[in-house]
Each structure stands twice: as structure tokens, then as C-alpha cells.
Design an enzyme around this catalytic site. Structure first.
Site, PDB file in Angstrom:
ATOM      1  N   ASP B  66     -16.904  -2.571   3.689  1.00  0.00           N
ATOM      2  CA  ASP B  66     -16.004  -3.719   3.881  1.00  0.00           C
ATOM      3  C   ASP B  66     -14.571  -3.279   4.190  1.00  0.00           C
ATOM      4  OD1 ASP B  66     -16.058  -2.842   1.154  1.00  0.00           O
ATOM      5  OD2 ASP B  66     -15.063  -4.675   0.512  1.00  0.00           O
ATOM      6  N   HIS B  67     -14.336  -1.978   4.215  1.00  0.00           N
ATOM      7  CA  HIS B  67     -13.006  -1.474   4.564  1.00  0.00           C
ATOM      8  C   HIS B  67     -12.988  -0.721   5.899  1.00  0.00           C
ATOM      9  CE1 HIS B  67     -11.141  -2.293   0.516  1.00  0.00           C
ATOM     10  NE2 HIS B  67     -12.421  -2.440   0.255  1.00  0.00           N
ATOM     11  N   HIS B 145     -12.059   4.532  -8.332  1.00  0.00           N
ATOM     12  CA  HIS B 145     -13.053   3.623  -7.786  1.00  0.00           C
ATOM     13  C   HIS B 145     -14.385   4.377  -7.842  1.00  0.00           C
ATOM     14  CE1 HIS B 145     -14.123   0.018  -5.728  1.00  0.00           C
ATOM     15  NE2 HIS B 145     -14.350   0.555  -4.552  1.00  0.00           N
ATOM     16  N   ASP B 216      -9.161  -0.144  -3.475  1.00  0.00           N
ATOM     17  CA  ASP B 216      -9.866  -0.682  -4.634  1.00  0.00           C
ATOM     18  C   ASP B 216      -9.689   0.270  -5.807  1.00  0.00           C
ATOM     19  OD1 ASP B 216     -10.687  -2.284  -2.608  1.00  0.00           O
ATOM     20  OD2 ASP B 216     -12.836  -1.991  -2.899  1.00  0.00           O
TER      21      ASP B 216
HETATM   22 ZN   LIG Z   1     -14.557  -0.550  -2.394  1.00  0.00          ZN
END
Ligand SMILES: [Zn+2]
Ligand SMILES: [Zn+2]
Lengths: 324, 324
Positions: B66-67, B145, B216
Site C-alpha cells: 500500500d506504499h 514496524h 508506519d
Molecule cells: Zn506498512
């Protein structure tokens, strides 16, 4: 059967059209099939009535970015939403597996449902069923693009005709257990000694529908062969006839090319997609309006539509009129 | 300097928020920097006032899909629009190069402008400038993370104070060539024999702005250290305090965690982003409304905003008041 266009633009997304993706909703099996998966196909799905969970098979025509960059994200998000039972099989030309496995591995993406990749040789001339069951079959054939690219042909099987109750009643046979026997293909002997053969009391079979979904291609005889007698032909129409030289140089078709293919193939309906961002609704030059492409095709093949994002087209089953 | 949020959601796109991407528009150099590039970032750019051509550097916090899933498409489309002069450098943690090269190679994507990838070791504790010029510098530090993830610190350099014309006039020195000499740091001797030192007639330097953009992370002292005295801290806020256990188990922060980090770091302003799709405007449970996250953070750190897609925030240069 219904086609639902998720992305109808060529090369790059625009404010009017997303890059390529097309869904085919089937009656049997009760699945949705996805053809190509450009970036943000999952976003288009969010704005559509389609459920990602229902998408059980994804077919990729070729490995250009605007046809596959949405695949890792689609598979990954689906994994966060659904359960392990919602299997997916991805069918694509040689290279699709490495592309996908790399994208998922480098991003630590774990797909939490049954997930298969079926690679095929996009240059083979040998007809192979990528998938087949009692109701439907899908094959592919190579087209002519800068890289190996295929078109898909989805063929529904014949639907056996219903029992001709009118004909039976005309012979004085009232509805009852004998109707069931005829339906199941069993000979029936009446009290008066007459024998009824099931084949004499069955309406004609309904022919299966044929849908041809082509990847990017220059006009070619392979496209005509694949689209032969199709109920619907989905054909790229990247440019207009005015830009034919440019189109062919880049292994693409014009709207006129698509219409000529539909005509030569005796297709029943043509849907144009994969429209260059050059053609858009606010173009200054009227020659660059999308309707130009539509008119150009209709002048050759009348039953043509120009797809737009979220355009959908029901493909009716044509029941032949009974011949008494 | 302005922050422009292109995607503010966590994990998967929703109808309200796209996945992660954040642009920072700089005055000097006259460039836009992109932080993370989730799928459909190029689509978000189409709906924004930002020009993809102005984006000259892309910084990736970590390699979750998602990044980064929007990176191949962003680079590819940019290639079809711009010219060879619009160079891009992508800075990302170890693995970014293989991810990108594979995605581009498998799809026969040829990037037609100068294109560099700078990989860094996201676990190093040694401070490295990823980029530095006369005006600005950017460093990173590891966060906590599930996979190696960093936060970035963008530090603008001090701006030399303007000439204090009032003070000069008070001494009877009228505007003229001597002002220019003082500006250039040259001692000036007046007709009456007095010598003026440039340092005595310069207003205080304007401190450079500090922007901390975190990937994150679970709450950690590394985040506090990186955000020390920041003008703006951009912090993930995937969940609310009610779901703290779940958040920490998945190496994420709550809105409360983000506010506590901002407070401990003595940051001036906090912007929350990376919001789980669980929190949305049509939630039945009021605890799942996005405003819940904002209120939770503001109760600890008042100067907090909750980003939404296309939210932008100007970061003013704070000119210190002159001490006479
Ligand atoms: Zn992440
Ligand atoms: Zn193509």
C-alpha cells in the site's frame, strides 16, 4: 452474461478513463471473470456493483503495464477482505508468474486464499482450453502487438431445448409423469400403443453465446478468426482512421479497423474500448471527440458501441424460434 | 513549503481514502517531493493541482504494497507525458531497486528520462543525508514496524536575516551602495570615520523549517527523536486508543500514540494520516467516526489535524521578532 467495463483508456489513466480492465459476469458458473487489470482496477471495483470476491479467474492479454499494474494490489486487498475459500486463478502469458511473484514477495504480501497462476505460451497456434466446464469454455489465440498478446474467446455450450408441451397436448398427452420421462430422454409408450420419442418433443437447442475479448492488436486475420460469429466482439480502438499510420506503427487499431474486423468476422455486436487519451470530451478539435471513433466504426458496422468506464452490456441468450 | 496529502488510508483503498502518498512542495529547490506511492497515486495526482513533472524525488518509507504499488505506474505514465529532462530519483530501503526493476522489466516499460534509484539500509543508526543542497537536507531514521521502515526528517537551512534598515537610518545612514556592501558582509567606513560591522545590522536569522514524515510505526523513542522540535510531524494513526492492543500487535499507532509522540518531541503541529478503513464517515458506531481519532489526539496535543485525501497544509516560515 454481462460485460462490465472497468477501464476503457489506453496507456495512461485520464480524468475520463482508467486503464484496461473488463469484467464478464457469468450465469454458470456463478463467477465473475476479469480481463486485464490495469492500475486502480480495485478502485474502479469499489465504485461498481461487482464484488471482488466473486472474481475467481483473471485473464491477462499481455504484459504491458497498463494491463497488469493493478494485479498485485487487487490480489493483496482481496486477501484482506475475503476468506480462504475465495480462490483465484490468474491466467496469463509467459512472464506473468515472475511479474506477480516478485511484486508480492518484495512487498511481503501474503495472499491468504487459494491462489494459482496458469501461464500459457501466447504465441502458440494450438487451440488450448484455459478453462472448461459443463457450461463454458475459454480459449485464446495470438494477435499482433509489439509484445506477445492474445485475444480470448469465451464459448458457452449449447443449452438443450425445453419440452414442447404444446405439441404433446395437441396429441392428447396431458402433463404428468410421462412429461418427466421424455425430459430425461426416455421413450414413452402411451395406453393406445403409440410410442413417443423424446427427440420429437424437444424444442431446438439454444446455441451458446460467444464473446471475443481481444487484447491490443493491429488489424489482422487472427482477430477475424477469433471473432468469427461472436455475439459480442470487444476490440481495441486506440486511434481514429485519421491516425491509422501512427496506430499501425504502434501495433494498434483504429475504430475503422475494429469495424472491418467485426464485419469480416460476421460478429453480431462490436464494443470499442482502449481509447487513447487524445480523444476526450473537452477536445478543441472535433476530430478528437470520442464520438468520432463511434461514428467512424458505425459507418462500417452499425451495431457498435463505444465503451466508457462503468458501461455495461447484457449479452442475451438468443432462443431460436421453434420450427413446427 | 506545503504538504499535500494524496492518500490517507491504511492497507486498502476505500471510497473515502486512497492508500499512502504525500507530496511536499518546496520553495527551494523548486521541486515537489513524494513520500510513498500507493496504487493510484498517479490518479490522485490527476485530481490535484500538482504536476507529475515537478516531482523530482520520491522517498519510500517501507516496502509494503500500500506504499509502493503505484510506483511502476507513476514512473511509466510520467515517461509518456514529459521529456528526458525531467529526471527522477527514487530513494528507498533495500529491496526497492529489485522491486522496481522487475516491475518495469517484466512489462517492457522504458523510462525515457534520467532515472536513478538510491537504496539505503533502513536499519542503520548512522545519520545519512539522502539529499542535501544549500537550502535543504533530508535524513532518515529507523522506526518500529513489521518490516524495516523509516521516518524522514526534512530540514531547511537557516535563512540569513535581512539588513536592519531601521537601525541604519537611526544612525543617519541613508539607503545607498553602503547597504549593499553590508548585505554582502563587507565592513563599511562612513565619511565621519565610523566603521559599521555587517553583523551589527543584520536581523536575526530565520530558523529553517523541520518536517518529520514518518512511515508506519508502533510508538517508539526513535519517532520522538526524529520529530524533535519539528514544525510539522506527519504521523500514522491507523487505529483509535480503544484498539491499542490490536494496533501495537500489528506494529501500528493509535491517534493517542501519535499525540503523545508529538508532545514528547515538542513538535509544533501534528497531522494524522494512514487511517484504517474501519473509521469512515458513514460508520454506525460513533466510535468508528474519523473525528474520534482527531478528538482523541487533540485532548493530548491541541494543534492536531486529521488529514483527508487532497488536504493540504502550508508550513509557514516563522520569522523571529528582532531584539533591539
Ligand atoms: Zn506498512
Ligand atoms: Zn499494449
Amino acid at each position: 452474461m454481462e460485460l462490465y467495463f472497468l477501464g476503457t483508456g489506453a496507456g495512461v489513466p485520464s480524468t475520463e478513463r482508467n486503464v484496461s480492465a473488463l469484467a464478464l459476469r457469468l450465469d454458470k458458473p456463478h463467477e465473475t471473470w476479469l480481463f486485464d487489470c490495469g492500475e486502480a482496477t480495485q478502485h474502479q471495483l469499489l465504485k461498481s456493483p461487482l464484488s471482488p470476491m466473486k472474481i475467481r479467474r483473471v485473464f491477462i492479454t499481455h504484459l504491458h503495464g497498463d494491463h497488469v499494474f493493478g494485479l498485485p494490489g487487487f490480489l493483496s486487498s482481496r486477501s484482506l477482505q475475503g476468506d480462504a475459500n475465495h480462490r483465484v486463478t490468474v491466467y496469463g502469458p509467459t512472464g506473468i508468474e515472475e511479474f506477480l511473484r516478485h511484486a508480492l514477495r518484495h512487498t511481503s504480501t501474503h495472499v491468504r486464499y487459494g491462489f494459482d497462476i496458469v501461464e500459457f505460451d501466447p504465441t502458440t497456434l494450438h487451440t488450448t482450453h484455459l478453462y472448461e466446464d459443463d457450461h463454458i469454455a475459454i480459449t485464446f489465440a495470438p494477435l499482433r502487438h509489439g509484445i506477445p498478446t492474445v485475444g480470448f474467446l469465451i464459448r458457452e455450450k449449447e443449452h438443450p431445448g425445453a419440452l414442447d408441451a404444446e405439441k404433446l397436448r395437441a396429441l392428447g398427452v396431458a402433463p404428468g409423469p410421462q412429461y418427466g420421462e421424455l425430459k430425461r430422454g426416455i421413450d414413452v409408450t402411451l395406453e393406445d400403443g403409440r410410442t413417443l420419442k423424446p427427440d420429437d418433443f424437444r424444442k431446438p437447442n439454444t446455441p451458446g453465446r460467444r464473446v471475443a475479448i481481444l487484447g491490443d492488436t493491429a488489424p489482422c486475420k487472427e482477430a477475424v478468426a477469433l471473432a468469427r460469429d461472436a455475439d459480442v466482439l470487444v476490440h481495441e480502438s486506440t486511434f481514429s482512421a485519421r491516425d491509422a499510420a501512427h496506430a499501425h506503427q504502434h501495433h494498434h487499431s483504429t475504430a475503422r479497423d475494429a469495424a472491418q474486423t467485426a464485419l469480416a468476422a460476421n460478429a453480431k455486436r462490436l464494443i470499442l474500448t482502449h481509447i487513447s487519451p487524445r480523444y476526450h470530451e473537452r477536445a478543441n478539435d472535433p476530430a478528437d471527440l470520442p464520438i468520432q471513433l463511434l461514428q467512424e466504426a458505425r459507418s462500417i458496422f452499425a451495431n457498435t458501441d463505444l465503451a466508457y468506464d462503468h458501461f455495461h452490456a447484457v449479452i442475451p441468450r438468443i432462443v431460436p424460434s421453434a420450427s413446427h
